[in-house]
Design an enzyme around this catalytic site. Structure first.
Site, PDB file in Angstrom:
ATOM      1  N   ASP A 149     -10.804   5.266  -6.700  1.00 49.28           N
ATOM      2  CA  ASP A 149      -9.932   6.313  -7.239  1.00 49.28           C
ATOM      3  C   ASP A 149      -9.044   5.793  -8.362  1.00 49.28           C
ATOM      4  O   ASP A 149      -8.804   6.486  -9.351  1.00 49.28           O
ATOM      5  CB  ASP A 149      -9.060   6.888  -6.119  1.00 49.28           C
ATOM      6  CG  ASP A 149      -9.853   7.742  -5.144  1.00 49.28           C
ATOM      7  OD1 ASP A 149     -10.912   8.269  -5.531  1.00 49.28           O
ATOM      8  OD2 ASP A 149      -9.410   7.885  -3.995  1.00 49.28           O
ATOM      9  N   ASN A 172       2.024  11.552  -2.060  1.00 50.13           N
ATOM     10  CA  ASN A 172       2.763  12.699  -1.537  1.00 50.13           C
ATOM     11  C   ASN A 172       2.562  12.873  -0.035  1.00 50.13           C
ATOM     12  O   ASN A 172       3.518  13.104   0.712  1.00 50.13           O
ATOM     13  CB  ASN A 172       2.323  13.962  -2.285  1.00 50.13           C
ATOM     14  CG  ASN A 172       2.911  15.227  -1.711  1.00 50.13           C
ATOM     15  OD1 ASN A 172       4.103  15.480  -1.812  1.00 50.13           O
ATOM     16  ND2 ASN A 172       2.064  16.046  -1.105  1.00 50.13           N
TER      17      ASN A 172
END
Length: 268
Positions: free
Chosen positions: A53, A170
């Site tokens: 990622d 988050n």
């Protein structure tokens, strides 16, 4: 902002093959390179990204910086691979690309002002975090729209996440997971001390957000946008960049939307 999956079905004429520096990614790149001719990213109409990622984010930022933005099809040769497809050297790469579903996402546009008055502009695909630099807690004024919502947030930091990034930092900070097409942003505190009960907010992505650092000399703060860090911040202003579309390609049945839904049912 994100649009739903679309099936293009058309073959890409010019493919860039990009790999991270890891041994696994380099070996995969060598194996796939035998399938045909590839072009530099600047000349491509699609990018095949080999890595994790982090490398995908790095590649997308390179596109944003150059202004040459093309769809990106990732193959996971990293750890999590949330933005990637399964690596498989078997089968024709061109056929996988033609079958792939398209997901369009929009990054955050960030204006950051340092204590010395320098103004920096950049994008954040996953999230923008502002984090304390020292043992002193940060004190931050939070503005949403044209109103100050929290006059003094005492915390380790605060972040603004896009739907695509809502399952990353988050989520680790106990922020909400946002559906890709929700047109929402997550505003999430990191270890809030005061107001202690504030757990963050879910906001329409049309709203602008301002984060002003209070007492920045005694309590310095850094801004981190994906992999970019800027220290000694005085203020940041954010808004969704709907005019800067990024397209990710996924194999049928393996869309980013499905992964975001599945993440909410992990119990181990």
């Amino acid at each position: 902002m994100a649009s739903g999956p679309e099936h293009n079905g058309k073959p890409f004429a010019r493919i860039a093959l990009i790999a991270s520096d890891t041994k696994r990614a380099q070996e995969a790149c060598e194996a796939l390179a035998a399938q045909g001719e590839f072009v530099p990213l600047a000349d491509a109409d699609v990018a095949v990204v080999l890595g994790g990622d982090g490398f995908m984010l790095q590649t997308l930022h390179a596109m944003l910086d150059s202004g040459h933005i093309v769809p990106a099809y990732g193959m996971n040769l990293g750890t999590v691979g949330f933005l990637m497809n399964r690596y498989d050297k078997r089968g024709a790469l061109t056929a996988r690309l033609a079958r792939a579903r398209h997901w369009t996402i929009a990054p955050l546009r960030v204006e950051a002002i340092t204590q010395s008055g320098e103004v920096h502009h950049f994008c954040a695909i996953n999230e923008l975090s502002i984090l304390r630099e020292t043992r002193q807690t940060a004190k931050i004024e939070v503005t949403v729209g044209d109103r100050v919502r929290i006059r003094e947030l005492v915390c380790d930091g605060v972040l603004v996440a896009t739907p695509a990034g809502s399952t990353a930092y988050n989520l680790s900070a106990n922020g909400p997971i946002l559906p890709l097409d929700s047109k929402l942003l997550a505003l999430t505190p990191i270890s809030p001390f005061r107001p202690r009960r504030w757990r963050g907010a879910i906001l329409p992505d049309r709203m602008k957000i301002g984060l002003k650092v209070l007492d920045p000399v005694k309590r310095p703060v850094a801004a981190v946008a994906d992999q970019k860090e800027l220290r000694d911040i005085a203020e940041v202003r954010l808004e969704i960049a709907n005019d800067t579309a990024l397209t990710l390609l996924f194999d049928p049945g393996q869309s980013l939307e499905e992964r975001i839904v599945a993440e909410q049912f992990i119990t181990d």
